[in-house]
Design a protein around this motif. Sequence first.
Motif, PDB file in Angstrom:
ATOM      1  N   GLN A 166      13.491 -21.439   9.617  1.00 13.40           N
ATOM      2  CA  GLN A 166      13.059 -22.496  10.704  1.00 13.40           C
ATOM      3  C   GLN A 166      13.929 -23.644  10.734  1.00 13.40           C
ATOM      4  O   GLN A 166      13.470 -24.843  10.499  1.00 13.40           O
ATOM      5  N   PHE A 167      15.163 -23.371  10.977  1.00 11.68           N
ATOM      6  CA  PHE A 167      16.137 -24.491  11.238  1.00 11.68           C
ATOM      7  C   PHE A 167      15.623 -25.528  12.143  1.00 11.68           C
ATOM      8  O   PHE A 167      15.422 -25.031  13.403  1.00 11.68           O
ATOM      9  N   ASP A 168      15.783 -26.953  11.941  1.00 16.34           N
ATOM     10  CA  ASP A 168      15.429 -27.922  12.901  1.00 16.34           C
ATOM     11  C   ASP A 168      16.840 -28.274  13.627  1.00 16.34           C
ATOM     12  O   ASP A 168      17.817 -28.895  13.261  1.00 16.34           O
ATOM     13  N   PRO A 191      22.346 -18.297  17.787  1.00 14.82           N
ATOM     14  CA  PRO A 191      21.742 -19.494  17.279  1.00 14.82           C
ATOM     15  C   PRO A 191      20.418 -19.159  18.182  1.00 14.82           C
ATOM     16  O   PRO A 191      19.585 -20.227  18.101  1.00 14.82           O
ATOM     17  N   GLY A 192      20.302 -18.420  18.994  1.00 18.41           N
ATOM     18  CA  GLY A 192      18.908 -18.166  19.782  1.00 18.41           C
ATOM     19  C   GLY A 192      18.735 -19.358  20.931  1.00 18.41           C
ATOM     20  O   GLY A 192      19.758 -20.047  20.959  1.00 18.41           O
ATOM     21  N   ARG A 193      17.804 -19.369  21.639  1.00 21.73           N
ATOM     22  CA  ARG A 193      17.702 -19.927  22.869  1.00 21.73           C
ATOM     23  C   ARG A 193      17.905 -21.739  22.576  1.00 21.73           C
ATOM     24  O   ARG A 193      18.589 -22.327  23.185  1.00 21.73           O
ATOM     25  N   GLU A 194      17.051 -22.015  21.825  1.00 20.50           N
ATOM     26  CA  GLU A 194      16.979 -23.568  21.061  1.00 20.50           C
ATOM     27  C   GLU A 194      18.289 -23.871  20.689  1.00 20.50           C
ATOM     28  O   GLU A 194      18.644 -24.949  21.045  1.00 20.50           O
ATOM     29  N   GLY A 195      18.901 -22.857  19.872  1.00 14.72           N
ATOM     30  CA  GLY A 195      20.140 -23.479  19.265  1.00 14.72           C
ATOM     31  C   GLY A 195      21.305 -23.511  20.295  1.00 14.72           C
ATOM     32  O   GLY A 195      22.078 -24.235  20.157  1.00 14.72           O
ATOM     33  N   SER A 196      21.135 -22.450  21.091  1.00 12.96           N
ATOM     34  CA  SER A 196      22.036 -22.623  22.301  1.00 12.96           C
ATOM     35  C   SER A 196      22.090 -23.836  23.100  1.00 12.96           C
ATOM     36  O   SER A 196      23.022 -24.447  23.366  1.00 12.96           O
ATOM     37  N   GLN A 197      21.156 -24.147  23.374  1.00 16.24           N
ATOM     38  CA  GLN A 197      20.856 -25.619  24.039  1.00 16.24           C
ATOM     39  C   GLN A 197      21.321 -26.629  23.196  1.00 16.24           C
ATOM     40  O   GLN A 197      22.024 -27.748  23.892  1.00 16.24           O
ATOM     41  N   ALA A 223      30.747 -18.818  11.851  1.00 19.54           N
ATOM     42  CA  ALA A 223      29.846 -17.763  12.357  1.00 19.54           C
ATOM     43  C   ALA A 223      30.241 -16.629  11.762  1.00 19.54           C
ATOM     44  O   ALA A 223      31.269 -15.990  11.439  1.00 19.54           O
ATOM     45  N   GLY A 224      29.045 -15.620  11.677  1.00 18.00           N
ATOM     46  CA  GLY A 224      29.299 -14.030  11.452  1.00 18.00           C
ATOM     47  C   GLY A 224      30.132 -13.545  12.717  1.00 18.00           C
ATOM     48  O   GLY A 224      30.740 -14.102  13.630  1.00 18.00           O
ATOM     49  N   ALA A 233      26.882 -12.330  22.383  1.00 16.24           N
ATOM     50  CA  ALA A 233      27.271 -13.389  22.229  1.00 16.24           C
ATOM     51  C   ALA A 233      28.446 -14.124  22.839  1.00 16.24           C
ATOM     52  O   ALA A 233      28.441 -15.201  23.402  1.00 16.24           O
ATOM     53  N   LYS A 234      29.422 -13.465  23.321  1.00 16.46           N
ATOM     54  CA  LYS A 234      30.561 -13.618  24.127  1.00 16.46           C
ATOM     55  C   LYS A 234      30.336 -14.086  25.392  1.00 16.46           C
ATOM     56  O   LYS A 234      31.122 -14.652  26.014  1.00 16.46           O
ATOM     57  N   LYS A 235      29.117 -13.463  25.903  1.00 15.46           N
ATOM     58  CA  LYS A 235      28.888 -13.804  27.474  1.00 15.46           C
ATOM     59  C   LYS A 235      27.801 -15.173  27.323  1.00 15.46           C
ATOM     60  O   LYS A 235      27.422 -15.553  28.580  1.00 15.46           O
TER      61      LYS A 235
END
Length: 341
Positions: free
Chosen positions: A57-59, A88-94, A113-114, A120-122
């Motif tokens: 649960q990364f902040d 990164p998921g939605r929150e991480g992307s934002q 990153a892995g 991911a590239k899109k």
Amino acid sequence: MQLDVNQLSSSLNKKLAPVYLVSGAEPLQQGEAVDLIRQQARNAGFVNRQVLHVEGQFDWNQLYAASLNQSLFAEKNLIELNLPTAKPGREGSQAIEKMLDDLSADNLLIIVAGKLDGSAKKSKWFKSIDQHGVVVQVWPLVDDKLLRWLDHRLKRKGLKASAQGVKLLADSVEGNLLAADQEIEKLHTLFGPVELSIEDISNTVADNARYDVFKLTDSLLLGDAARALQILKGLLGEKLAAPVVLWALMRELRILASLSFEEKTMGRRDATFKKHRIWDSKKNTYMKALSRGGLGQWQAMIQACAKAERVTKGVETGDEWLMIEQICLAFCEPKRFNNQP
């Protein structure tokens, strides 16, 4: 801007970008690329380094907050974000997009990153990095590319080898660049800057021509179960003593458990990396392994190793090699130990 890993050095010498994404599944090249960026950043005054590890649960507020930190000595910020899954998921992307939009000249961001997949590239966060900075994707080396890399690496150490000698070295390390780097260091230590004969290479790397425990642990850290089981079968065929394999497994599991505990209690992992002398080029490999499991699961596997060791001593009954195989599978997929303490 997207660059090949071989183009990174010349690009850094011209100008530092505000953000770098270094992705891939080959730890040596990836680690060395990140080290190169770090060094150039330090030379440019980015010495206030902060490292963030994305797991659980990364902040994501931590990322933006890191860009606001200012050193008392007016040092610039080098922010490193380890993203083992490359998702990164939605929150991480934002969060990444917001940070890049507001990134000041006093901050430089490196995202480690892995391997990136097509989706991911899109993504917007990837396109934002491509727009604002530099993307470096690291690929495993095979065939002629591996041979050229080995030849270049030998020459960097003042060593020369025939095409046949380079091919022998390539066959011995089986594409494992970390093992190749270690073998070249060994050859340089033993012979100095000379032209190596086939016999020199053959005698020095003979052990690597067979399966060994270091290739096993490398495969386990990367989560490659099929490769790990293939190597384990080879070790069994060579009649290697089970306690040697268990020693190697215990060593890596204790490092992972220590890293998990340090992160859980202190929010960092620097002490464990320093204690076990983990090279920067291999830290990301451990980070990827950590992303697959938690402290309880690493501890459960350590207990399983201890039980297998008791079997080898005749204190308990069982098949130690079957137990080692199960531990290896669990290493690659820690959820197998979900029900363990």
